[in-house]
Design an enzyme around this catalytic site. Sequence first.
Site, PDB file in Angstrom:
ATOM      1  N   ASN A  90       0.865  -1.193   0.000  1.00 48.28           N
ATOM      2  CA  ASN A  90       0.000   0.000   0.000  1.00 48.28           C
ATOM      3  C   ASN A  90       0.898   1.239   0.000  1.00 48.28           C
ATOM      4  O   ASN A  90       1.665   1.460   0.944  1.00 48.28           O
ATOM      5  CB  ASN A  90      -0.893  -0.045   1.253  1.00 48.28           C
ATOM      6  CG  ASN A  90      -1.827   1.146   1.342  1.00 48.28           C
ATOM      7  OD1 ASN A  90      -1.402   2.265   1.054  1.00 48.28           O
ATOM      8  ND2 ASN A  90      -3.051   0.934   1.742  1.00 48.28           N
ATOM      9  N   HIS A 117       0.998   6.273   1.690  1.00 44.73           N
ATOM     10  CA  HIS A 117       1.717   7.262   2.498  1.00 44.73           C
ATOM     11  C   HIS A 117       2.887   7.911   1.757  1.00 44.73           C
ATOM     12  O   HIS A 117       3.460   8.884   2.245  1.00 44.73           O
ATOM     13  CB  HIS A 117       2.101   6.666   3.853  1.00 44.73           C
ATOM     14  CG  HIS A 117       0.858   6.344   4.637  1.00 44.73           C
ATOM     15  ND1 HIS A 117      -0.107   7.298   4.887  1.00 44.73           N
ATOM     16  CD2 HIS A 117       0.383   5.183   5.142  1.00 44.73           C
ATOM     17  CE1 HIS A 117      -1.112   6.737   5.542  1.00 44.73           C
ATOM     18  NE2 HIS A 117      -0.842   5.453   5.705  1.00 44.73           N
ATOM     19  N   HIS A 120      -5.545   3.584  -1.740  1.00 43.45           N
ATOM     20  CA  HIS A 120      -6.883   3.903  -1.212  1.00 43.45           C
ATOM     21  C   HIS A 120      -7.269   5.300  -1.691  1.00 43.45           C
ATOM     22  O   HIS A 120      -6.658   6.290  -1.280  1.00 43.45           O
ATOM     23  CB  HIS A 120      -6.814   3.847   0.321  1.00 43.45           C
ATOM     24  CG  HIS A 120      -8.131   4.031   1.009  1.00 43.45           C
ATOM     25  ND1 HIS A 120      -8.284   3.826   2.365  1.00 43.45           N
ATOM     26  CD2 HIS A 120      -9.360   4.385   0.561  1.00 43.45           C
ATOM     27  CE1 HIS A 120      -9.538   4.056   2.712  1.00 43.45           C
ATOM     28  NE2 HIS A 120     -10.221   4.408   1.623  1.00 43.45           N
ATOM     29  N   ARG A 147      -9.457   7.902  -1.034  1.00 41.72           N
ATOM     30  CA  ARG A 147     -10.409   8.308   0.008  1.00 41.72           C
ATOM     31  C   ARG A 147     -11.304   9.416  -0.505  1.00 41.72           C
ATOM     32  O   ARG A 147     -10.902  10.202  -1.370  1.00 41.72           O
ATOM     33  CB  ARG A 147      -9.655   8.787   1.248  1.00 41.72           C
ATOM     34  CG  ARG A 147      -8.875   7.699   1.957  1.00 41.72           C
ATOM     35  CD  ARG A 147      -8.327   8.202   3.278  1.00 41.72           C
ATOM     36  NE  ARG A 147      -9.368   8.258   4.269  1.00 41.72           N
ATOM     37  CZ  ARG A 147      -9.544   7.348   5.231  1.00 41.72           C
ATOM     38  NH1 ARG A 147      -8.726   6.331   5.353  1.00 41.72           N
ATOM     39  NH2 ARG A 147     -10.540   7.468   6.080  1.00 41.72           N
ATOM     40  N   ARG A 185      -7.187  12.725   0.813  1.00 46.51           N
ATOM     41  CA  ARG A 185      -6.096  13.226   1.670  1.00 46.51           C
ATOM     42  C   ARG A 185      -4.720  12.763   1.206  1.00 46.51           C
ATOM     43  O   ARG A 185      -3.725  13.371   1.525  1.00 46.51           O
ATOM     44  CB  ARG A 185      -6.327  12.810   3.130  1.00 46.51           C
ATOM     45  CG  ARG A 185      -6.170  11.339   3.379  1.00 46.51           C
ATOM     46  CD  ARG A 185      -6.252  11.003   4.851  1.00 46.51           C
ATOM     47  NE  ARG A 185      -7.595  11.180   5.389  1.00 46.51           N
ATOM     48  CZ  ARG A 185      -8.008  10.609   6.522  1.00 46.51           C
ATOM     49  NH1 ARG A 185      -7.170   9.872   7.229  1.00 46.51           N
ATOM     50  NH2 ARG A 185      -9.230  10.766   6.954  1.00 46.51           N
ATOM     51  N   GLU A 192      -8.480   0.362  -3.030  1.00 46.56           N
ATOM     52  CA  GLU A 192      -9.314   0.388  -1.816  1.00 46.56           C
ATOM     53  C   GLU A 192     -10.241   1.575  -1.912  1.00 46.56           C
ATOM     54  O   GLU A 192      -9.801   2.685  -2.233  1.00 46.56           O
ATOM     55  CB  GLU A 192      -8.443   0.601  -0.580  1.00 46.56           C
ATOM     56  CG  GLU A 192      -7.756  -0.619  -0.089  1.00 46.56           C
ATOM     57  CD  GLU A 192      -6.906  -0.281   1.124  1.00 46.56           C
ATOM     58  OE1 GLU A 192      -7.103   0.786   1.743  1.00 46.56           O
ATOM     59  OE2 GLU A 192      -6.027  -1.076   1.429  1.00 46.56           O
ATOM     60  N   THR A 243      -8.262   3.362   8.241  1.00 50.60           N
ATOM     61  CA  THR A 243      -9.494   2.566   8.235  1.00 50.60           C
ATOM     62  C   THR A 243      -9.644   1.862   9.583  1.00 50.60           C
ATOM     63  O   THR A 243      -8.836   1.010   9.928  1.00 50.60           O
ATOM     64  CB  THR A 243      -9.437   1.530   7.085  1.00 50.60           C
ATOM     65  OG1 THR A 243      -8.927   2.174   5.925  1.00 50.60           O
ATOM     66  CG2 THR A 243     -10.811   0.967   6.811  1.00 50.60           C
ATOM     67  N   GLU A 300     -10.902  -9.593   2.862  1.00 47.02           N
ATOM     68  CA  GLU A 300      -9.632  -9.202   3.485  1.00 47.02           C
ATOM     69  C   GLU A 300      -9.910  -9.059   4.974  1.00 47.02           C
ATOM     70  O   GLU A 300     -10.729  -8.232   5.391  1.00 47.02           O
ATOM     71  CB  GLU A 300      -9.095  -7.884   2.910  1.00 47.02           C
ATOM     72  CG  GLU A 300      -7.775  -7.500   3.585  1.00 47.02           C
ATOM     73  CD  GLU A 300      -7.060  -6.317   2.924  1.00 47.02           C
ATOM     74  OE1 GLU A 300      -7.201  -6.138   1.701  1.00 47.02           O
ATOM     75  OE2 GLU A 300      -6.369  -5.599   3.666  1.00 47.02           O
ATOM     76  N   HIS A 347      -3.661  -4.647   7.593  1.00 45.24           N
ATOM     77  CA  HIS A 347      -3.766  -3.542   8.537  1.00 45.24           C
ATOM     78  C   HIS A 347      -2.878  -3.777   9.761  1.00 45.24           C
ATOM     79  O   HIS A 347      -3.038  -4.741  10.492  1.00 45.24           O
ATOM     80  CB  HIS A 347      -5.203  -3.281   9.017  1.00 45.24           C
ATOM     81  CG  HIS A 347      -5.420  -1.812   9.246  1.00 45.24           C
ATOM     82  ND1 HIS A 347      -4.954  -1.173  10.356  1.00 45.24           N
ATOM     83  CD2 HIS A 347      -5.985  -0.863   8.468  1.00 45.24           C
ATOM     84  CE1 HIS A 347      -5.249   0.109  10.258  1.00 45.24           C
ATOM     85  NE2 HIS A 347      -5.866   0.332   9.127  1.00 45.24           N
TER      86      HIS A 347
HETATM   87  N1  PXP Z   1      -5.759  -3.187   3.920  1.00 46.42           N
HETATM   88  C1  PXP Z   1      -6.725  -2.242   4.020  1.00 46.42           C
HETATM   89  C2  PXP Z   1      -8.110  -2.594   3.575  1.00 46.42           C
HETATM   90  C3  PXP Z   1      -6.437  -0.946   4.515  1.00 46.42           C
HETATM   91  O1  PXP Z   1      -7.423  -0.017   4.604  1.00 46.42           O
HETATM   92  C4  PXP Z   1      -5.110  -0.640   4.852  1.00 46.42           C
HETATM   93  C5  PXP Z   1      -4.771   0.755   5.290  1.00 46.42           C
HETATM   94  O2  PXP Z   1      -4.996   1.648   4.256  1.00 46.42           O
HETATM   95  C6  PXP Z   1      -4.137  -1.644   4.713  1.00 46.42           C
HETATM   96  C7  PXP Z   1      -4.498  -2.907   4.268  1.00 46.42           C
HETATM   97  C8  PXP Z   1      -2.707  -1.397   5.048  1.00 46.42           C
HETATM   98  O3  PXP Z   1      -2.611  -1.146   6.418  1.00 46.42           O
HETATM   99  P1  PXP Z   1      -1.232  -0.601   7.010  1.00 46.42           P
HETATM  100  O4  PXP Z   1      -0.957   0.699   6.359  1.00 46.42           O
HETATM  101  O5  PXP Z   1      -1.508  -0.508   8.468  1.00 46.42           O
HETATM  102  O6  PXP Z   1      -0.187  -1.635   6.665  1.00 46.42           O
END
Ligand code: PXP
Length: 239
Positions: free
Chosen positions: A6, A9, A42, A44, A48, A69, A100, A150, A189
């Site tokens: 992901n 960031h 993602h 959003r 953001r 996402e 999330t 997931e 997550h």
């Molecule tokens: N899976 C989903 C559905 C999420 O919303 C997120 C966070 O955006 C992640 C995985 C990744 O989580 P993390 O950034 O905590 O590794």
Amino acid sequence: MKLGVNIDHVATLRQARGTVYPDPLDAAILCARAGAHGITAHLREDRRHIQDDDIFRLKELQPLPLNLEMANIESIVEIALNVKPAEVCLVPEKRQELTTEGGVDVIAHFDAIKSTVQSLSEAGIEVSLFVDADETTIAACKDTGAPTVELHTGSYCDAEPNDRAIHMEQLIRAADLAHSLGLKVNAGHGINQENLGGIFCVPHLATLNIGHSIICRAVFHGLEISVKEMLVGMLEYEG
Ligand code: PXP
């Protein structure tokens, strides 16, 4: 087991300064080079971090399958139908949340989710539902027609080590049920290097989606070289 990275960031850093860098597309290309199996981003509602244009570029200009996402919101579903990522993961979204915070309440929003699963599936997109490790919810996921769940690993990952057992039991039960119903099981997550080994206790996992911890480690893996590069640049000073 596959890794989806992901890269949200990277876009968070870019948006913090309103610059065009760092570009999540460049991050995705590096992830591909490192051997990752997929890219997750993602989009959003408040935009953001990831922007609409990022999603189009991530679909077209990097080699890995894109997992988009998104919340089940009409305007974003429309974007997904235009972009046609390999996968869409439906997540709940609250404006004020830092990330999330929980899984989708598939039971409360069953009809709306089922209808979105159907339109996305008809467009050839694999739909995944991001859910808490709850057996009633998993059964409802199956009824929506989504092929994948997931499992939200945040409760497990964020718990103190001594409190993790109960969350792990729930994850194991949920994964077993999902698998027995013929659903593909992903997880994500809060996963990091420290809790990764614990996640291995969850059976049937196809893909881990990991973001924050990888981007955080990347900062430190890159900091030393970045400082050295700046110092080399400063050697040019002749004043
Ligand atoms: N899976 C989903 C559905 C999420 O919303 C997120 C966070 O955006 C992640 C995985 C990744 O989580 P993390 O950034 O905590 O590794």
